[in-house]
Scaffold this motif. Structure first.
Motif, PDB file in Angstrom:
ATOM      1  N   ARG A 348       0.822  -1.211   0.000  1.00 46.28           N
ATOM      2  CA  ARG A 348       0.000   0.000   0.000  1.00 46.28           C
ATOM      3  C   ARG A 348       0.857   1.263   0.000  1.00 46.28           C
ATOM      4  N   GLY A 349       1.963   1.236   0.788  1.00 44.00           N
ATOM      5  CA  GLY A 349       2.858   2.385   0.810  1.00 44.00           C
ATOM      6  C   GLY A 349       2.685   3.295   1.998  1.00 44.00           C
ATOM      7  N   GLU A 350       2.040   2.816   3.069  1.00 42.43           N
ATOM      8  CA  GLU A 350       1.926   3.634   4.280  1.00 42.43           C
ATOM      9  C   GLU A 350       3.254   3.596   5.034  1.00 42.43           C
ATOM     10  N   ILE A 351       3.737   4.749   5.435  1.00 39.13           N
ATOM     11  CA  ILE A 351       5.027   4.856   6.134  1.00 39.13           C
ATOM     12  C   ILE A 351       4.799   5.529   7.480  1.00 39.13           C
ATOM     13  N   ARG A 352       5.456   4.978   8.507  1.00 39.23           N
ATOM     14  CA  ARG A 352       5.306   5.565   9.843  1.00 39.23           C
ATOM     15  C   ARG A 352       6.668   5.625  10.535  1.00 39.23           C
ATOM     16  N   VAL A 374       2.740   8.809   7.185  1.00 36.36           N
ATOM     17  CA  VAL A 374       2.428   9.169   5.796  1.00 36.36           C
ATOM     18  C   VAL A 374       1.413   8.141   5.292  1.00 36.36           C
ATOM     19  N   PRO A 375       0.141   8.506   5.210  1.00 44.88           N
ATOM     20  CA  PRO A 375      -0.860   7.546   4.725  1.00 44.88           C
ATOM     21  C   PRO A 375      -0.557   7.105   3.296  1.00 44.88           C
ATOM     22  N   ALA A 376      -0.957   5.895   2.968  1.00 40.23           N
ATOM     23  CA  ALA A 376      -0.722   5.359   1.625  1.00 40.23           C
ATOM     24  C   ALA A 376      -1.402   6.235   0.576  1.00 40.23           C
ATOM     25  N   GLY A 377      -0.703   6.489  -0.503  1.00 43.87           N
ATOM     26  CA  GLY A 377      -1.262   7.247  -1.623  1.00 43.87           C
ATOM     27  C   GLY A 377      -1.272   8.741  -1.448  1.00 43.87           C
ATOM     28  N   THR A 378      -0.628   9.246  -0.387  1.00 40.12           N
ATOM     29  CA  THR A 378      -0.588  10.693  -0.171  1.00 40.12           C
ATOM     30  C   THR A 378       0.812  11.236  -0.474  1.00 40.12           C
ATOM     31  N   THR A 379       0.890  12.559  -0.542  1.00 36.26           N
ATOM     32  CA  THR A 379       2.162  13.222  -0.821  1.00 36.26           C
ATOM     33  C   THR A 379       2.626  13.971   0.420  1.00 36.26           C
ATOM     34  N   LEU A 380       3.843  13.617   0.866  1.00 33.60           N
ATOM     35  CA  LEU A 380       4.462  14.291   2.004  1.00 33.60           C
ATOM     36  C   LEU A 380       5.620  15.121   1.483  1.00 33.60           C
ATOM     37  N   ALA A 381       5.719  16.360   1.952  1.00 30.60           N
ATOM     38  CA  ALA A 381       6.859  17.215   1.616  1.00 30.60           C
ATOM     39  C   ALA A 381       7.672  17.475   2.875  1.00 30.60           C
ATOM     40  N   LEU A 382       8.994  17.308   2.757  1.00 28.48           N
ATOM     41  CA  LEU A 382       9.917  17.614   3.850  1.00 28.48           C
ATOM     42  C   LEU A 382      10.734  18.828   3.436  1.00 28.48           C
ATOM     43  N   VAL A 383      10.650  19.886   4.219  1.00 33.06           N
ATOM     44  CA  VAL A 383      11.386  21.100   3.895  1.00 33.06           C
ATOM     45  C   VAL A 383      12.197  21.526   5.115  1.00 33.06           C
ATOM     46  N   LYS A 504      10.466   1.678 -12.807  1.00 35.76           N
ATOM     47  CA  LYS A 504      10.437   0.702 -11.708  1.00 35.76           C
ATOM     48  C   LYS A 504       9.032   0.583 -11.125  1.00 35.76           C
ATOM     49  N   ASP A 505       8.244   1.657 -11.259  1.00 32.70           N
ATOM     50  CA  ASP A 505       6.842   1.715 -10.821  1.00 32.70           C
ATOM     51  C   ASP A 505       6.677   1.307  -9.366  1.00 32.70           C
ATOM     52  N   PRO A 506       7.361   1.985  -8.453  1.00 28.54           N
ATOM     53  CA  PRO A 506       7.292   1.593  -7.040  1.00 28.54           C
ATOM     54  C   PRO A 506       6.062   2.187  -6.361  1.00 28.54           C
ATOM     55  N   PRO A 507       5.545   1.540  -5.327  1.00 29.21           N
ATOM     56  CA  PRO A 507       4.422   2.113  -4.580  1.00 29.21           C
ATOM     57  C   PRO A 507       4.830   3.325  -3.747  1.00 29.21           C
ATOM     58  N   VAL A 508       6.147   3.451  -3.463  1.00 30.06           N
ATOM     59  CA  VAL A 508       6.653   4.621  -2.745  1.00 30.06           C
ATOM     60  C   VAL A 508       7.723   5.275  -3.607  1.00 30.06           C
ATOM     61  N   LEU A 509       7.580   6.556  -3.883  1.00 29.12           N
ATOM     62  CA  LEU A 509       8.562   7.287  -4.697  1.00 29.12           C
ATOM     63  C   LEU A 509       9.083   8.469  -3.897  1.00 29.12           C
ATOM     64  N   ILE A 510      10.406   8.626  -3.888  1.00 36.65           N
ATOM     65  CA  ILE A 510      11.048   9.702  -3.138  1.00 36.65           C
ATOM     66  C   ILE A 510      11.800  10.596  -4.109  1.00 36.65           C
ATOM     67  N   LEU A 511      11.529  11.889  -4.035  1.00 41.28           N
ATOM     68  CA  LEU A 511      12.277  12.871  -4.817  1.00 41.28           C
ATOM     69  C   LEU A 511      13.078  13.719  -3.831  1.00 41.28           C
ATOM     70  N   ASP A 512      14.373  13.456  -3.769  1.00 41.63           N
ATOM     71  CA  ASP A 512      15.253  14.120  -2.805  1.00 41.63           C
ATOM     72  C   ASP A 512      15.957  15.291  -3.498  1.00 41.63           C
ATOM     73  N   GLU A 513      15.428  16.487  -3.310  1.00 41.11           N
ATOM     74  CA  GLU A 513      15.991  17.703  -3.916  1.00 41.11           C
ATOM     75  C   GLU A 513      16.124  17.550  -5.428  1.00 41.11           C
ATOM     76  N   ALA A 514      15.131  16.919  -6.049  1.00 39.46           N
ATOM     77  CA  ALA A 514      15.237  16.601  -7.475  1.00 39.46           C
ATOM     78  C   ALA A 514      15.199  17.834  -8.363  1.00 39.46           C
TER      79      ALA A 514
END
Length: 591
Positions: A348-352, A374-383, A504-514
């Motif tokens: 699902r992609g839920e992260i805690r 981070v609920p599954a299917g949502t977008t979290l931003a870290l700033v 790769k089509d992952p259920p969790v995608l991270i963009l680190d300062e992309a």
């Protein structure tokens, strides 16, 4: 470092090479047989002298060949067979030792590299890539050089001493005692040399690694060197590293070169003992003239090869210094292995994050008491500011490091209990520092799924807004990117990195300062992609540019390793805290 440490290194190498035992035994047997055949002609020469002098009373006559002519013919046939046998077994031992050297060095390099890949990121931050490349390449090659010739030489020196010693004892125990007197001196000298040479060769290996590190670092930063016109300064630093390597080798050469002259004098004593005492005994009739010939020739065969012992031990010491470095690398403990529970599908992609704490050992910076869902299917931003701990959270999520305390969960399962391949296989990472591999654009996009078809690669490229520039290239998807992608612009590399993660089509995608190091056009392209990318997956954005995170479901402000603020874009502006202040600066609304 004593010679005992070298033999311990050899014992460790033999334990590693247990699977090659049959090959080692076969190669050793061929070396022994070859050396026995090699010694035999000297014995035949002595027997031939005996035939010429004593004829019907010779040693061979006692075997049933009475006529001197028949005796000579028999010796001729034996000589032919012995030389043929020597040549055959020389061919066999060279084939066996050289193939063993190639196979062992290849397997050792591969095993060391595979072990290296399993080590955590902290290991790589504490060891230079140049040193590691030196171990995987130069040290492995040094061991190969010893196996190619040095191992055979050591075995054959030992066989020569034993076989020739046996012949001497049979023919004249008194001469054997005198002729073998120098051998303890030679062996003592060899071990003395080895003890002196061990630390020197360890230093040589260290200097090789430092030189390789300097070269790797400079070639990787060649653009920076050129931009600061620092070519002369860097050439000087390389010269220092190169001269340090030369000096280390000079010390090793000085020790090894002193060995041979001393050993030569010891050998001379043994030869003179055989030559003079044997001659006197032959003159008074107590020693057969043929036996005297055998002893003189075998003394040469016994003692002169020992002068090469210095070179062999030189090879041995270099190889054992390299072996220690290789096997020590392979003994570095693996913090994260691929054992654990499978991650149930579908993910699902839920992260805690629960009360997470971690500090880097060297700098003591990191994160502390982070609790976040981070609920599954949502977008979290870290700033947050540089060094605040945003990327550290991602490294902990990917298990590049182990947290000091607290836990991370993926779909309610603690990630340290999951199989590492399952965890990372379901997370895609697009980093600020894009790394492209030597090969084509297609190879790099399909890096996570090498079996993907052209249509899938193209679809990922379109979704990452990369297809437009790929189409314009003369070779399209087959265009080579060059080492580290040097033939492409920064924006193009970033889009390919995004396409690689999307394929790769992952259920969790991270963009680190992309988007931090790209132009406005690339940022706009990535922003458009995000609308499609976020659908049906958990998306974590790390960004300095707050315009990138406006549409995020949840924004978390990290400050000095702690959560300072969190909420939506509108809610954080209303709080008028760190986020609002940064927004005003970036939009030009600051006072």
């Amino acid at each position: 470092m004593s010679h005992a440490s070298s033999f311990r290194a050899l014992a460790r190498l033999l334990r590693y090479a247990a699977g090659y035992r049959r090959r080692i035994v076969a190669a050793t047997a061929c070396s022994i047989i070859n050396k026995l055949f090699d010694i035999a002609p000297e014995i035949l020469i002595g027997i031939a002298i005996d035939v010429v002098v004593n004829q019907e009373q010779s040693f061979v006559a006692g075997l049933g060949f009475v006529e001197a002519r028949d005796q000579i013919l028999v010796l001729g046939v034996l000589t032919f067979l012995i030389w043929g046998g020597e040549s055959l077994f020389e061919y066999l031992y060279q084939i066996l030792w050289r193939n063993l050297a190639q196979r062992l060095q290849s397997d050792l390099r591969q095993d060391a590299y595979q072990h290296l890949q399993r080590l955590d990121m902290g290991f790589f931050e504490g060891n230079s890539s140049g040193q590691l490349v030196s171990i995987l390449n130069d040290d492995v090659n040094q061991l190969e050089r010893f196996l190619d010739g040095g191992a055979n030489s050591l075995i054959q020196v030992f066989v020569t001493v034993v076989a020739v010693g046996a012949v001497f004892v049979v023919l004249s125990p008194q001469i054997a005692l005198l002729a073998f007197t120098p051998i303890p001196i030679i062996i003592w000298g060899a071990f003395y040399f080895q003890r002196k040479a061990g630390p020197v060769y360890a230093e040589v290996r260290e200097k090789v690694g430092e030189l390789a590190a300097r070269l790797s670092n400079n070639l990787g930063g060649i653009a920076t060197i050129k931009s600061f016109t620092a070519e002369a300064r860097e050439a000087g630093r390389l010269r220092q590293a190169s001269e340090a390597y030369v000096e280390a080798n000079r010390n090793a050469i000085r020790i090894s070169s002193a060995f041979i002259p001393v050993i030569r004098m010891a050998i001379l004593l043994g030869f003179l003992a055989t030559f003079i005492l044997g001659g006197l005994k032959t003159l008074d009739g107590s020693l057969n003239v043929g036996a005297y010939g055998v002893l003189v020739f075998l003394t040469q065969r016994l003692l002169w090869p020992l002068t090469g012992l210095a070179q062999v031990i030189d090879l041995f010491e270099r190889a054992m210094a390299s072996t220690r470095r290789i096997l020590d690398l392979m003994r570095v403990p693996v913090q994260n292995d691929d054992t654990g529970e499978p991650l149930p599908a579908p993910v699902r992609g839920e992260i805690r994050f629960e009360r997470l704490g971690f500090h880097y050992p060297a700098s003591r910076v990191g994160v502390q008491d982070i609790s976040l869902t981070v609920p599954a299917g949502t977008t979290l931003a870290l700033v947050g500011a540089t060094g605040s701990g945003k990327s550290t959270l991602i490294k902990l999520l990917l298990r590049f490091y182990q947290p000091d305390r607290g836990a991370i969960y993926l779909d309610d399962r603690r990630i340290e209990r999951l199989r590492l391949s399952d965890l990372r296989g379901n997370i895609g990472l697009v980093s600020q520092e894009v790394f492209l591999f030597e090969g084509s654009i297609r190879d790099n996009i399909a890096y996570g799924r090498p079996e993907a078809g052209v249509a899938e690669v193209e679809a990922a490229a379109r979704l990452a807004e990369a297809w437009e520039f790929i189409e314009r290239l003369p070779q399209g998807l087959e265009t080579p990117v060059g080492e580290r992608g040097v033939r492409l612009s920064g924006g193009q590399r970033q889009r390919l990195s995004l396409a690689r993660a999307l394929l790769k089509d992952p259920p969790v995608l991270i963009l680190d300062e992309a988007t931090s190091a790209v132009d406005n056009e690339t940022e706009a392209a990535i922003q458009r992609s995000l609308r499609h990318i976020a659908h049906g997956r958990t998306l974590i954005l790390i960004a300095h540019r707050l315009s990138t995170v406006v549409q995020a479901d949840h924004i978390v402000v990290i400050d000095r390793g702690e959560i300072a603020e969190q909420g939506s874009h509108a809610g954080l502006l209303e709080q008028n805290g760190l986020y609002a202040a940064q927004w005003r600066v970036q939009t030009g609304m600051a006072d």
